[in-house]
Motif scaffolding. Structure first.
Motif, PDB file in Angstrom:
ATOM      1  N   GLU A   1     -44.305  73.459  -1.801  1.00  0.00           N
ATOM      2  CA  GLU A   1     -44.460  74.122  -3.100  1.00  0.00           C
ATOM      3  C   GLU A   1     -45.483  73.396  -3.971  1.00  0.00           C
ATOM      4  OE1 GLU A   1     -40.558  74.499  -4.822  1.00  0.00           O
ATOM      5  OE2 GLU A   1     -39.904  75.872  -3.246  1.00  0.00           O
ATOM      6  N   THR A   2     -45.387  72.084  -4.064  1.00  0.00           N
ATOM      7  CA  THR A   2     -46.276  71.291  -4.912  1.00  0.00           C
ATOM      8  C   THR A   2     -47.729  71.406  -4.482  1.00  0.00           C
ATOM      9  OG1 THR A   2     -44.500  69.719  -5.366  1.00  0.00           O
ATOM     10  CG2 THR A   2     -46.756  68.970  -5.776  1.00  0.00           C
ATOM     11  N   PHE A   3     -47.961  71.351  -3.184  1.00  0.00           N
ATOM     12  CA  PHE A   3     -49.323  71.332  -2.659  1.00  0.00           C
ATOM     13  C   PHE A   3     -49.750  72.656  -2.029  1.00  0.00           C
ATOM     14  CE2 PHE A   3     -48.026  66.926  -2.901  1.00  0.00           C
ATOM     15  CZ  PHE A   3     -49.140  66.333  -3.474  1.00  0.00           C
ATOM     16  N   GLN A   4     -48.934  73.702  -2.250  1.00  0.00           N
ATOM     17  CA  GLN A   4     -49.235  75.021  -1.669  1.00  0.00           C
ATOM     18  C   GLN A   4     -49.552  74.872  -0.180  1.00  0.00           C
ATOM     19  OE1 GLN A   4     -48.906  78.036  -3.598  1.00  0.00           O
ATOM     20  NE2 GLN A   4     -47.799  76.397  -4.621  1.00  0.00           N
ATOM     21  N   ALA A   5     -48.643  74.216   0.544  1.00  0.00           N
ATOM     22  CA  ALA A   5     -48.933  73.845   1.932  1.00  0.00           C
ATOM     23  C   ALA A   5     -47.830  74.283   2.897  1.00  0.00           C
ATOM     24  CB  ALA A   5     -49.156  72.344   2.021  1.00  0.00           C
ATOM     25  N   TYR A   6     -47.331  75.494   2.720  1.00  0.00           N
ATOM     26  CA  TYR A   6     -46.396  76.019   3.716  1.00  0.00           C
ATOM     27  C   TYR A   6     -47.082  76.092   5.080  1.00  0.00           C
ATOM     28  CZ  TYR A   6     -42.897  77.044   0.214  1.00  0.00           C
ATOM     29  OH  TYR A   6     -41.951  76.913  -0.771  1.00  0.00           O
ATOM     30  N   TRP A   7     -48.399  76.188   5.065  1.00  0.00           N
ATOM     31  CA  TRP A   7     -49.166  76.227   6.307  1.00  0.00           C
ATOM     32  C   TRP A   7     -48.993  74.936   7.114  1.00  0.00           C
ATOM     33  CZ3 TRP A   7     -52.639  72.326   6.883  1.00  0.00           C
ATOM     34  CH2 TRP A   7     -53.078  71.689   5.710  1.00  0.00           C
ATOM     35  N   LEU A   8     -48.731  73.827   6.432  1.00  0.00           N
ATOM     36  CA  LEU A   8     -48.546  72.557   7.143  1.00  0.00           C
ATOM     37  C   LEU A   8     -47.232  72.573   7.931  1.00  0.00           C
ATOM     38  CD1 LEU A   8     -49.518  69.747   7.853  1.00  0.00           C
ATOM     39  CD2 LEU A   8     -48.624  68.943   5.648  1.00  0.00           C
ATOM     40  N   ILE A   9     -46.203  73.161   7.363  1.00  0.00           N
ATOM     41  CA  ILE A   9     -44.939  73.334   8.099  1.00  0.00           C
ATOM     42  C   ILE A   9     -45.196  74.200   9.331  1.00  0.00           C
ATOM     43  CG2 ILE A   9     -42.597  74.270   8.000  1.00  0.00           C
ATOM     44  CD1 ILE A   9     -42.679  73.713   4.936  1.00  0.00           C
ATOM     45  N   ASP A  10     -45.916  75.306   9.136  1.00  0.00           N
ATOM     46  CA  ASP A  10     -46.254  76.187  10.260  1.00  0.00           C
ATOM     47  C   ASP A  10     -47.030  75.440  11.337  1.00  0.00           C
ATOM     48  OD1 ASP A  10     -45.072  78.314   8.892  1.00  0.00           O
ATOM     49  OD2 ASP A  10     -46.985  79.113   8.176  1.00  0.00           O
ATOM     50  N   LEU A  11     -47.975  74.609  10.922  1.00  0.00           N
ATOM     51  CA  LEU A  11     -48.793  73.852  11.870  1.00  0.00           C
ATOM     52  C   LEU A  11     -47.914  72.949  12.736  1.00  0.00           C
ATOM     53  CD1 LEU A  11     -52.159  72.140  11.251  1.00  0.00           C
ATOM     54  CD2 LEU A  11     -50.309  70.818  12.229  1.00  0.00           C
ATOM     55  N   VAL A  12     -47.041  72.177  12.107  1.00  0.00           N
ATOM     56  CA  VAL A  12     -46.177  71.261  12.860  1.00  0.00           C
ATOM     57  C   VAL A  12     -45.285  72.044  13.812  1.00  0.00           C
ATOM     58  CG1 VAL A  12     -44.277  69.596  12.676  1.00  0.00           C
ATOM     59  CG2 VAL A  12     -46.206  69.461  11.079  1.00  0.00           C
ATOM     60  N   PHE A  13     -44.672  73.103  13.317  1.00  0.00           N
ATOM     61  CA  PHE A  13     -43.740  73.864  14.149  1.00  0.00           C
ATOM     62  C   PHE A  13     -44.459  74.622  15.256  1.00  0.00           C
ATOM     63  CE2 PHE A  13     -40.179  74.097  10.729  1.00  0.00           C
ATOM     64  CZ  PHE A  13     -39.882  72.769  10.953  1.00  0.00           C
ATOM     65  N   SER A  14     -45.695  75.053  15.021  1.00  0.00           N
ATOM     66  CA  SER A  14     -46.426  75.765  16.075  1.00  0.00           C
ATOM     67  C   SER A  14     -46.732  74.846  17.256  1.00  0.00           C
ATOM     68  CB  SER A  14     -47.716  76.388  15.532  1.00  0.00           C
ATOM     69  OG  SER A  14     -48.679  75.392  15.234  1.00  0.00           O
ATOM     70  N   HIS A  15     -46.919  73.566  16.998  1.00  0.00           N
ATOM     71  CA  HIS A  15     -47.180  72.622  18.082  1.00  0.00           C
ATOM     72  C   HIS A  15     -45.942  72.367  18.939  1.00  0.00           C
ATOM     73  CE1 HIS A  15     -51.374  71.346  17.652  1.00  0.00           C
ATOM     74  NE2 HIS A  15     -51.207  71.664  16.383  1.00  0.00           N
ATOM     75  N   GLN A  16     -44.773  72.775  18.451  1.00  0.00           N
ATOM     76  CA  GLN A  16     -43.554  72.597  19.236  1.00  0.00           C
ATOM     77  C   GLN A  16     -43.486  73.591  20.395  1.00  0.00           C
ATOM     78  OE1 GLN A  16     -42.033  69.717  18.367  1.00  0.00           O
ATOM     79  NE2 GLN A  16     -43.698  69.796  16.851  1.00  0.00           N
ATOM     80  N   LEU A  17     -44.409  74.534  20.447  1.00  0.00           N
ATOM     81  CA  LEU A  17     -44.492  75.466  21.569  1.00  0.00           C
ATOM     82  C   LEU A  17     -45.097  74.800  22.803  1.00  0.00           C
ATOM     83  CD1 LEU A  17     -45.689  78.624  19.611  1.00  0.00           C
ATOM     84  CD2 LEU A  17     -43.369  78.132  20.460  1.00  0.00           C
ATOM     85  N   THR A  18     -45.715  73.649  22.619  1.00  0.00           N
ATOM     86  CA  THR A  18     -46.281  72.879  23.725  1.00  0.00           C
ATOM     87  C   THR A  18     -45.195  71.941  24.257  1.00  0.00           C
ATOM     88  OG1 THR A  18     -48.440  72.939  22.652  1.00  0.00           O
ATOM     89  CG2 THR A  18     -48.138  71.296  24.379  1.00  0.00           C
ATOM     90  N   ALA A  19     -44.880  72.076  25.530  1.00  0.00           N
ATOM     91  CA  ALA A  19     -43.763  71.321  26.128  1.00  0.00           C
ATOM     92  C   ALA A  19     -43.904  69.817  25.953  1.00  0.00           C
ATOM     93  CB  ALA A  19     -43.633  71.679  27.601  1.00  0.00           C
ATOM     94  N   SER A  20     -45.115  69.292  26.116  1.00  0.00           N
ATOM     95  CA  SER A  20     -45.305  67.841  26.016  1.00  0.00           C
ATOM     96  C   SER A  20     -45.084  67.329  24.588  1.00  0.00           C
ATOM     97  CB  SER A  20     -46.701  67.449  26.510  1.00  0.00           C
ATOM     98  OG  SER A  20     -47.694  68.062  25.716  1.00  0.00           O
ATOM     99  N   VAL A  21     -45.292  68.178  23.610  1.00  0.00           N
ATOM    100  CA  VAL A  21     -45.025  67.798  22.217  1.00  0.00           C
ATOM    101  C   VAL A  21     -43.542  67.957  21.922  1.00  0.00           C
ATOM    102  CG1 VAL A  21     -45.511  68.338  19.801  1.00  0.00           C
ATOM    103  CG2 VAL A  21     -47.363  68.424  21.482  1.00  0.00           C
ATOM    104  N   LYS A  22     -42.996  69.102  22.291  1.00  0.00           N
ATOM    105  CA  LYS A  22     -41.598  69.415  22.001  1.00  0.00           C
ATOM    106  C   LYS A  22     -40.626  68.386  22.572  1.00  0.00           C
ATOM    107  CE  LYS A  22     -38.192  73.069  22.409  1.00  0.00           C
ATOM    108  NZ  LYS A  22     -37.926  74.432  22.882  1.00  0.00           N
ATOM    109  N   LYS A  23     -40.967  67.796  23.715  1.00  0.00           N
ATOM    110  CA  LYS A  23     -40.045  66.853  24.365  1.00  0.00           C
ATOM    111  C   LYS A  23     -39.867  65.560  23.581  1.00  0.00           C
ATOM    112  CE  LYS A  23     -43.110  64.217  27.322  1.00  0.00           C
ATOM    113  NZ  LYS A  23     -43.356  63.716  28.650  1.00  0.00           N
ATOM    114  N   GLU A  24     -40.792  65.279  22.653  1.00  0.00           N
ATOM    115  CA  GLU A  24     -40.689  64.053  21.846  1.00  0.00           C
ATOM    116  C   GLU A  24     -39.672  64.265  20.725  1.00  0.00           C
ATOM    117  OE1 GLU A  24     -41.993  61.189  22.554  1.00  0.00           O
ATOM    118  OE2 GLU A  24     -43.263  61.911  24.183  1.00  0.00           O
ATOM    119  N   GLY A  25     -38.555  63.564  20.784  1.00  0.00           N
ATOM    120  CA  GLY A  25     -37.501  63.710  19.778  1.00  0.00           C
ATOM    121  C   GLY A  25     -37.879  63.170  18.417  1.00  0.00           C
TER     122      GLY A  25
END
Length: 116
Positions: free
Chosen positions: A36-60
Motif C-alpha cells: 500500500e505504501t509503495f504501490q507495489a502489489y506487483w512485488l508480491i505478484d513477482l515473488v509468488f509467480s516465481h514459486q511456479l518454478t520447482a527449483s525456487v518453490k522447493k526452498e522453504g
C-alpha cells in the motif's frame, strides 16, 4: 539509499494473513503495508509467480531483495538464505519510491524481515 524496510520497521508481528488471489500463498500485515505504501502489489505478484518454478518453490526459506540499478530500473534477486541465488528478474521500469526492499518467504508466507 532509501530502504523501504526502514519505513516499515514498526511491523514486528502480524495479526492478519492475506491470501494471494491467484495462489495459496499468504502474506502478512507488514507486506500489505509495504504494498500500500509503495504501490507495489506487483512485488508480491513477482515473488509468488516465481514459486511456479520447482527449483525456487522447493526452498522453504527465501530472501528476496528488490534493488534499484539506475534511474527507474530495478532487479529482484532471491537467495536461499545462505547466499545461493535461486531466482533473478530485471524490472526495466518501476516507480517504486525506495531504492531497496527485502522480503522473506518462509514456508509459503511472505513477510518483512522485522516480522521474522
Amino acid at each position: 539509499m532509501k530502504n523501504a524496510n526502514d519505513e516499515l520497521r514498526a511491523y514486528t508481528c502480524t495479526e492478519n494473513y492475506y491470501r494471494h488471489p491467484l495462489s495459496r500463498l499468504l502474506y502478512t500485515d507488514g507486506v500489505c503495508a509495504m504494498a500500500e505504501t509503495f504501490q507495489a502489489y506487483w512485488l508480491i505478484d513477482l515473488v509468488f509467480s516465481h514459486q511456479l518454478t520447482a527449483s525456487v518453490k522447493k526452498e522453504g526459506f527465501q530472501k528476496w531483495l528488490l534493488q534499484r540499478l539506475t534511474g527507474d530500473r530495478f532487479v529482484a534477486v532471491a537467495d536461499d538464505g545462505n547466499g545461493k541465488e535461486i531466482a533473478r528478474q530485471e524490472i526495466p521500469f518501476s516507480d517504486f519510491a525506495a531504492d531497496q526492499c527485502t522480503l522473506y518467504l518462509i514456508d509459503g508466507v511472505l513477510l518483512l524481515p522485522s516480522e521474522y
